[in-house]
Design a protein around this motif. Structure first.
Motif, short mmCIF file in Angstrom:
data_model
loop_
_atom_site.label_atom_id
_atom_site.label_comp_id
_atom_site.label_asym_id
_atom_site.label_seq_id
_atom_site.Cartn_x
_atom_site.Cartn_y
_atom_site.Cartn_z
N ALA A 27 0.84 -1.19 0.00
CA ALA A 27 0.00 0.00 0.00
C ALA A 27 0.88 1.24 0.00
N LEU A 28 0.32 2.35 -0.50
CA LEU A 28 1.00 3.63 -0.38
C LEU A 28 0.75 4.14 1.03
N ALA A 29 1.82 4.29 1.81
CA ALA A 29 1.64 4.60 3.23
C ALA A 29 2.84 5.36 3.76
N ALA B 258 -4.42 7.67 7.69
CA ALA B 258 -5.06 7.28 6.43
C ALA B 258 -5.16 8.48 5.49
N GLU B 259 -5.60 9.63 6.01
CA GLU B 259 -5.76 10.81 5.16
C GLU B 259 -4.42 11.31 4.63
N THR B 260 -3.37 11.23 5.45
CA THR B 260 -2.05 11.64 5.00
C THR B 260 -1.57 10.76 3.84
N CYS B 261 -1.99 9.50 3.86
CA CYS B 261 -1.62 8.57 2.79
C CYS B 261 -2.50 8.73 1.56
N GLY B 262 -3.53 9.58 1.65
CA GLY B 262 -4.47 9.72 0.54
C GLY B 262 -5.65 8.78 0.64
N GLY B 263 -5.91 8.26 1.85
CA GLY B 263 -6.99 7.30 2.05
C GLY B 263 -8.04 7.79 3.01
N VAL C 17 -8.41 2.55 4.77
CA VAL C 17 -8.46 2.46 3.31
C VAL C 17 -7.28 3.26 2.76
N LEU C 18 -6.37 2.57 2.08
CA LEU C 18 -5.16 3.20 1.57
C LEU C 18 -5.05 3.01 0.07
N PRO C 19 -4.36 3.92 -0.63
CA PRO C 19 -4.16 3.74 -2.08
C PRO C 19 -3.29 2.51 -2.36
#
Length: 344
Positions: free
Chosen positions: A233-235, A314-319, A336-338
């Motif tokens: 995941a993008l994290a 999550a929001e920092t990761c775009g999720g 929920v992550l990209p």
């Protein structure tokens, strides 16, 4: 359908030319990324005319010297077909400014190419920095004042007057709770300070480390992990602490014999990390502000801070962060992550 494809290209061409974010297309070469196209916003933001930069090395045009190593890492990821998101500094027409950079490989190109999308967040970052400075000042003063309060309260707990000793004990209890909350909020500050170092990361070892850290004195086998080894995941690095906090919350609310499952899967271009427990659910006053954006009145000791940590991560990761109660009376909190784009 060639006609339809050309219409799509034309529409996206309009977006490319009129969007306020600076966009560059570059081709990866042995020397570095070579500029192949820029939009008008790039010319305006960075102060370079299109004709003057085409064929030039992107890093020589806009990357400060002390950012060159990070820029080369983005180049490597593009060459390997990976997406990247990070906060960077770049030289512009008005001096050095901060940008949210999103690097997207162009897999339809014959050579190794990618797009760089630059969103200017200088003012936002300045506000965040000022907020953190104020927070640190308040935290420092709070720590000093709490030490005084606790010291005075402890000196009064043995008072001969029962009313005085009971009040002192109550004061000490509440002061210790405030001190504990101050420590619990430290990971939130770390997420804000993370620089949004979003990159592809393996989810399975992150979840296992989080479970190991969270279980502590929990019964053996109270938490199971079902995450594919290949799941990525993008994290940001703080994802482990976010999962850990969700597991801790689940163990807290699942009763004396908790059953908790951490599972992960890729679904429709996103990665879901679910923390599932068989408890009664998160109290409404704690989940409402986090999941429903209701007004915050207070954060009781419990899941409140942990939920905010998970949401901001999550929001920092775009999720995003989601909550549900299932038909079989289980609680699911979902990160929920990209999902990273497939290489090549």
């Amino acid at each position: 359908m060639p006609g339809r494809d050309s219409a799509v290209v034309e529409r996206f061409g309009e977006l490319f030319h009129h969007i306020e974010d600076a966009i560059v297309e570059a081709e990866i070469s042995e020397e570095g990324p070579v500029i192949r196209a820029v939009n008008p916003a790039f010319e305006r933001v960075f102060g370079h005319e299109r004709e003057a930069v085409l064929g030039e090395l992107l890093n020589d045009v806009i990357v400060p010297e002390d950012e060159s190593a990070r820029a080369q890492e983005f180049d490597r990821r593009v060459a390997e077909g990976e997406q990247s998101t990070a906060i960077v500094r770049r030289e512009t027409a008005t001096g050095t400014r901060e940008f949210l950079l999103r690097v997207v490989p162009n897999r339809r190109a014959a050579s190794k190419c990618g797009f760089g999308i630059y969103s200017d967040i200088t003012e936002q970052r300045r506000y965040e920095h000022h907020s953190r400075v104020v927070h640190r000042i308040l935290r420092h003063n709070l720590r000093n004042d709490l030490s005084v309060i606790l010291g005075l309260a402890e000196s009064l707990t043995d008072n001969a007057d029962p009313a005085v000793s009971e009040s002192a004990a109550l004061i000490a209890e509440h002061a210790e709770r405030i001190a504990s909350l101050r420590e619990e909020t430290r990971p939130l500050e770390q997420v804000l300070d993370s620089g949004r170092d979003v990159a592809p990361r393996s989810v399975e070892p992150i979840c296992r480390l989080a479970v190991d850290a969270a279980t502590g004195e929990a019964p053996a086998n109270a938490v199971a992990v079902d995450v594919p080894e290949e799941l990525r995941a993008l994290a940001i690095p703080q994802l482990q602490r976010a999962v850990e906090s969700l597991v801790e919350n689940a163990l807290t609310y699942a009763g004396e014999e908790p059953t908790v499952l951490v599972r992960g899967q890729a679904t429709d271009g996103a990665v879901h990390i679910d923390v599932v427990d068989d408890g009664p659910g998160i109290p409404e006053h704690e989940r409402g502000p986090v999941f429903d954006d209701r007004d915050i009145t207070q954060l009781e000791h419990g899941s409140g801070v942990g939920l905010w940590l998970a949401r901001w991560t999550a929001e920092t990761c775009g999720g995003d962060l989601a909550y549900e109660r299932t038909d079989d009376d289980r609680t699911v909190v979902r990160l929920v992550l990209p999902e990273p784009a497939a290489p090549g």
